[in-house]
Design a protein around this motif. Structure first.
Motif, PDB file in Angstrom:
ATOM      1  N   ASN A 443       0.816  -1.208   0.000  1.00 47.47           N
ATOM      2  CA  ASN A 443       0.000   0.000   0.000  1.00 47.47           C
ATOM      3  C   ASN A 443       0.852   1.261   0.000  1.00 47.47           C
ATOM      4  OD1 ASN A 443      -2.616  -1.201   0.004  1.00 47.47           O
ATOM      5  ND2 ASN A 443      -2.335  -1.740   2.171  1.00 47.47           N
ATOM      6  N   LEU A 444       2.168   1.081  -0.102  1.00 45.52           N
ATOM      7  CA  LEU A 444       3.072   2.229  -0.179  1.00 45.52           C
ATOM      8  C   LEU A 444       2.802   2.996  -1.483  1.00 45.52           C
ATOM      9  CD1 LEU A 444       6.371   0.487   0.985  1.00 45.52           C
ATOM     10  CD2 LEU A 444       4.969   2.074   2.329  1.00 45.52           C
ATOM     11  N   SER A 445       3.083   4.285  -1.467  1.00 44.63           N
ATOM     12  CA  SER A 445       2.865   5.116  -2.648  1.00 44.63           C
ATOM     13  C   SER A 445       4.019   4.970  -3.632  1.00 44.63           C
ATOM     14  CB  SER A 445       2.732   6.582  -2.246  1.00 44.63           C
ATOM     15  OG  SER A 445       3.978   7.067  -1.762  1.00 44.63           O
ATOM     16  N   ASN A 464      14.017  -8.524 -13.936  1.00 44.80           N
ATOM     17  CA  ASN A 464      13.058  -7.506 -14.374  1.00 44.80           C
ATOM     18  C   ASN A 464      12.153  -7.137 -13.204  1.00 44.80           C
ATOM     19  OD1 ASN A 464      13.948  -7.532 -17.087  1.00 44.80           O
ATOM     20  ND2 ASN A 464      12.725  -9.374 -17.487  1.00 44.80           N
ATOM     21  N   ILE A 465      12.186  -5.884 -12.816  1.00 36.88           N
ATOM     22  CA  ILE A 465      11.388  -5.409 -11.687  1.00 36.88           C
ATOM     23  C   ILE A 465      10.400  -4.370 -12.199  1.00 36.88           C
ATOM     24  CG2 ILE A 465      11.449  -4.316  -9.416  1.00 36.88           C
ATOM     25  CD1 ILE A 465      14.360  -5.260  -9.170  1.00 36.88           C
ATOM     26  N   GLY A 466       9.110  -4.593 -11.939  1.00 37.49           N
ATOM     27  CA  GLY A 466       8.083  -3.681 -12.415  1.00 37.49           C
ATOM     28  C   GLY A 466       7.015  -3.438 -11.373  1.00 37.49           C
ATOM     29  N   VAL A 467       6.241  -2.400 -11.576  1.00 38.85           N
ATOM     30  CA  VAL A 467       5.161  -2.048 -10.662  1.00 38.85           C
ATOM     31  C   VAL A 467       3.898  -1.785 -11.477  1.00 38.85           C
ATOM     32  CG1 VAL A 467       4.366  -0.449  -8.873  1.00 38.85           C
ATOM     33  CG2 VAL A 467       6.810  -0.998  -9.043  1.00 38.85           C
ATOM     34  N   TYR A 468       2.775  -2.313 -11.017  1.00 37.94           N
ATOM     35  CA  TYR A 468       1.510  -2.059 -11.694  1.00 37.94           C
ATOM     36  C   TYR A 468       0.365  -2.161 -10.692  1.00 37.94           C
ATOM     37  CZ  TYR A 468       1.030  -7.174 -11.638  1.00 37.94           C
ATOM     38  OH  TYR A 468       0.944  -8.486 -11.240  1.00 37.94           O
ATOM     39  N   ARG A 469      -0.808  -1.707 -11.092  1.00 38.30           N
ATOM     40  CA  ARG A 469      -2.009  -1.816 -10.276  1.00 38.30           C
ATOM     41  C   ARG A 469      -3.039  -2.677 -10.981  1.00 38.30           C
ATOM     42  NH1 ARG A 469      -3.466   4.319  -8.295  1.00 38.30           N
ATOM     43  NH2 ARG A 469      -1.551   4.777  -7.135  1.00 38.30           N
ATOM     44  N   LYS A 470      -3.721  -3.520 -10.243  1.00 43.51           N
ATOM     45  CA  LYS A 470      -4.789  -4.323 -10.842  1.00 43.51           C
ATOM     46  C   LYS A 470      -6.077  -3.518 -10.985  1.00 43.51           C
ATOM     47  CE  LYS A 470      -3.339  -9.038  -9.870  1.00 43.51           C
ATOM     48  NZ  LYS A 470      -3.706 -10.344  -9.303  1.00 43.51           N
ATOM     49  N   SER A 471      -6.241  -2.484 -10.144  1.00 45.50           N
ATOM     50  CA  SER A 471      -7.407  -1.604 -10.241  1.00 45.50           C
ATOM     51  C   SER A 471      -6.984  -0.197  -9.847  1.00 45.50           C
ATOM     52  CB  SER A 471      -8.547  -2.087  -9.339  1.00 45.50           C
ATOM     53  OG  SER A 471      -8.141  -2.060  -7.979  1.00 45.50           O
ATOM     54  N   ASN A 473      -7.948   1.954  -7.568  1.00 47.11           N
ATOM     55  CA  ASN A 473      -7.752   2.244  -6.148  1.00 47.11           C
ATOM     56  C   ASN A 473      -7.112   1.076  -5.403  1.00 47.11           C
ATOM     57  OD1 ASN A 473      -9.003   4.830  -6.327  1.00 47.11           O
ATOM     58  ND2 ASN A 473     -11.015   3.810  -6.356  1.00 47.11           N
ATOM     59  N   GLY A 474      -6.670   0.064  -6.137  1.00 45.34           N
ATOM     60  CA  GLY A 474      -6.099  -1.105  -5.488  1.00 45.34           C
ATOM     61  C   GLY A 474      -4.658  -0.893  -5.076  1.00 45.34           C
ATOM     62  N   SER A 475      -4.114  -1.895  -4.401  1.00 41.54           N
ATOM     63  CA  SER A 475      -2.723  -1.813  -3.961  1.00 41.54           C
ATOM     64  C   SER A 475      -1.790  -1.973  -5.154  1.00 41.54           C
ATOM     65  CB  SER A 475      -2.443  -2.904  -2.922  1.00 41.54           C
ATOM     66  OG  SER A 475      -2.694  -4.183  -3.480  1.00 41.54           O
ATOM     67  N   PHE A 504       5.255  -5.192   2.677  1.00 43.68           N
ATOM     68  CA  PHE A 504       5.016  -6.009   1.466  1.00 43.68           C
ATOM     69  C   PHE A 504       4.475  -7.372   1.877  1.00 43.68           C
ATOM     70  CE2 PHE A 504       8.432  -3.078   0.387  1.00 43.68           C
ATOM     71  CZ  PHE A 504       8.001  -2.561  -0.820  1.00 43.68           C
ATOM     72  N   SER A 505       3.584  -7.883   1.097  1.00 43.55           N
ATOM     73  CA  SER A 505       3.073  -9.234   1.311  1.00 43.55           C
ATOM     74  C   SER A 505       3.119  -9.995  -0.007  1.00 43.55           C
ATOM     75  CB  SER A 505       1.646  -9.192   1.861  1.00 43.55           C
ATOM     76  OG  SER A 505       0.787  -8.529   0.941  1.00 43.55           O
ATOM     77  N   GLU A 506       3.579 -11.230   0.044  1.00 43.91           N
ATOM     78  CA  GLU A 506       3.707 -12.035  -1.187  1.00 43.91           C
ATOM     79  C   GLU A 506       2.343 -12.538  -1.631  1.00 43.91           C
ATOM     80  OE1 GLU A 506       6.028 -16.044  -2.712  1.00 43.91           O
ATOM     81  OE2 GLU A 506       6.907 -14.866  -1.098  1.00 43.91           O
ATOM     82  N   ILE A 507       2.084 -12.451  -2.919  1.00 45.07           N
ATOM     83  CA  ILE A 507       0.817 -12.943  -3.482  1.00 45.07           C
ATOM     84  C   ILE A 507       1.130 -13.921  -4.603  1.00 45.07           C
ATOM     85  CG2 ILE A 507      -0.446 -10.852  -2.905  1.00 45.07           C
ATOM     86  CD1 ILE A 507      -0.151  -9.974  -5.830  1.00 45.07           C
ATOM     87  N   ASP A 508       0.116 -14.699  -5.000  1.00 46.04           N
ATOM     88  CA  ASP A 508       0.289 -15.660  -6.083  1.00 46.04           C
ATOM     89  C   ASP A 508       0.379 -14.942  -7.411  1.00 46.04           C
ATOM     90  OD1 ASP A 508       0.159 -17.746  -4.319  1.00 46.04           O
ATOM     91  OD2 ASP A 508      -2.028 -17.961  -4.501  1.00 46.04           O
TER      92      ASP A 508
END
Length: 508
Positions: A443-445, A464-471, A473-475, A504-508
């Motif tokens: 939830n960090l900016s 390869n390191i990337g950042v994206y949002r699924k929605s 207002n999502g994390s 940070f929390s690991e997700i599938d």
């Protein structure tokens, strides 16, 4: 005239079309040049034998049927060139001289090499055009048209190629329909005759016999005309596999590829995608499939149904990628320009392919009309057909460009399965060490994680390191992808230490 009569009585519509087109080319040449300005290169092979009789018929028809009507001696006024060689088969030499005697050929025998012999001949005679029995698929045919000026560095003359678009099947249909003599070697299993040093009977025509002596069926029984050169014992090096490793040369494991990555690009052709009318699903699916076998995708592109647009995109990608996949724009419609674009990108033309045409004929039956079937025109000299029993027609490969016919996900799944199953046979899709990945949610900016992630990219350049949002207002999701799980775990550990526990929390 017996040749014209035999063709006229034939039920073979394709042969009639080929014959009429060839006669038209011959008559055009005879209208452009006087009889003293033309010559015919005869080598005793099946193609030049066909051309001889086409020229006899063409000259007869050009004269309105008032000349060479008896088909006998002294009836063929076109100067005939024969390049005699010590390495030629005796049967070829004897057939050539017997044919010259039978049809009254004005035979100019040249014993020197082709180029110098031709220079001397043209200096001594006013020859401006030479009829050649060149067909598509011959090594010398690349880039030629029915009328093609001689190549730079050669003496100037016009090459006239009446049978350029004829197939192996067409040649034998003509010879057998017209019942003309041909060299006896063709009845002994020879399908393409060069010199005595590089030509043997085609093993595909070998007859299983209990005796020790090998026997062969005649050349006209060869089922696949694309294999007519299988009797040439000098193995030609193929440019088709020079860019990527052949799996047949590798061990069963992928250890030799563990530290490397092959790169592909994906091109979609379709105005309907660019206009938003249709959503492209094949591109993302193809990227995932390439990714699953350890390939990296450098770029995806969507181009218009325009030959120049396709050519420009293919030309750009083929030299910077190990493989290029292109789909869309394949078929009989005016908008189906992919094959023409690929041909232009490689600087070749589209030419009829006998084998591919046979597949299409079996698939769509009477709707496939011989040489008018433009779907059977493939990029000349660079095309390889990739066969698989689950495919109704082979896939098309032009050097390192694979043209997919899929129009939906199900068809793509089938083509991909056939590609991967055929990898060992064709050496196409080397199975690389697969990519592994992990994803962290936070939830960090963006401002909070930007600098730490930038430093992390420098510390771990092979990840390869990337950042994206699924929605909206999502994390935020931080993705880590590479070939080594241990390095990914190390990078994640370094990142997490920069922030408070639980950031940070690991997700599938």
């Amino acid at each position: 005239m017996e040749i014209d009569k035999a063709i006229g009585e034939s039920d073979d519509k394709r042969l009639k079309t080929k014959y009429n087109n060839a006669i038209h080319i011959i008559q055009r040449a005879l209208a452009l040049y006087s009889i003293e300005e033309v010559a015919f290169s005869f080598n005793g092979g099946k193609d030049s034998t066909v051309l001889l009789h086409l020229l006899r018929a063409g000259y007869f028809l050009y004269k309105g049927g008032h000349s060479c009507s008896n088909g006998g001696l002294n009836s063929f006024p076109i100067r005939t060139i024969y390049f005699e060689s010590s390495s030629a088969f005796p049967e070829i030499n004897s057939f050539t001289h017997d044919t010259a005697s039978s049809y009254g050929l004005q035979l100019d025998i040249i014993s020197s090499d082709f180029k110098s012999g031709l220079e001397n001949l043209l200096k001594a005679n006013p020859i401006r055009a030479i009829f050649l029995g060149v067909r598509i698929g011959d090594p010398t045919a690349v880039g030629q048209e029915q009328f093609s000026p001689s190549s730079p560095g050669w003496p100037p003359f016009m090459r006239v190629n009446p049978i350029l678009d004829w197939s192996y099947r067409d040649v034998w249909a003509f010879l057998l329909t017209c019942k003309v003599q041909y060299c006896s070697l063709y009845d002994q299993g020879y399908t393409s005759i060069g010199s005595i040093h590089d030509t043997v009977p085609n093993s595909l025509l070998c007859i299983n016999d209990s005796s020790c002596k090998k026997k062969f069926k005649p050349a006209y029984l060869l089922a696949d005309g694309r294999l007519e050169r299988a009797g040439r014992v000098k193995k030609l090096s193929s440019p088709l596999n020079t860019r990527f490793p052949s799996v047949s040369d590798l061990p069963d494991s992928v250890d030799s590829h563990n530290n490397s990555t092959l790169v592909a690009s994906v091109i979609a052709v379709g105005d309907e995608i660019l206009s938003g009318t249709v959503e492209d699903q094949l591109g993302p699916s193809l990227c995932r499939k390439l990714h699953s076998i350890g390939w990296s995708v450098s770029q995806t592109a969507i181009v218009r149904n325009d030959i120049d647009s396709v050519a420009e995109e293919v030309e750009q990608h083929k030299s910077t990628n190990d493989m290029v996949f292109i789909y869309g724009g394949v078929g009989p419609l005016l908008s189906d320009v992919t094959l023409a674009g690929v041909a232009k990108a490689f600087g070749v033309r589209l030419a009829p392919d006998e084998e591919f045409e046979e597949y299409l004929r079996h698939l769509i039956g009477d709707h496939c009309t011989g040489d008018r079937n433009e779907m059977a025109l493939l990029p000349e000299g660079i095309t390889d057909l990739l066969h698989h029993e689950k495919l109704p027609v082979p896939m098309i490969k032009c050097q390192n460009v694979i043209i997919l016919a899929a129009t939906n996900i199900a068809e793509l799944e089938n083509e991909w399965a056939c590609l991967t199953e055929s990898t060992r046979s064709y050496g196409l899709l080397a199975m690389m060490e697969p990519f592994v990945s992990k994803h962290l949610a936070t939830n960090l900016s963006d401002v909070e994680i930007a600098q730490p992630l930038s430093k992390l990219c420098f510390e771990f350049p092979d990840i390869n390191i990337g950042v994206y949002r699924k929605s909206r207002n999502g994390s935020r999701i931080v993705s880590f992808e590479g070939k080594k799980q241990a390095k990914i775990d190390s990078a994640i550990e370094v990142l997490c230490k920069k922030f408070h526990p639980g950031a940070f929390s690991e997700i599938d």
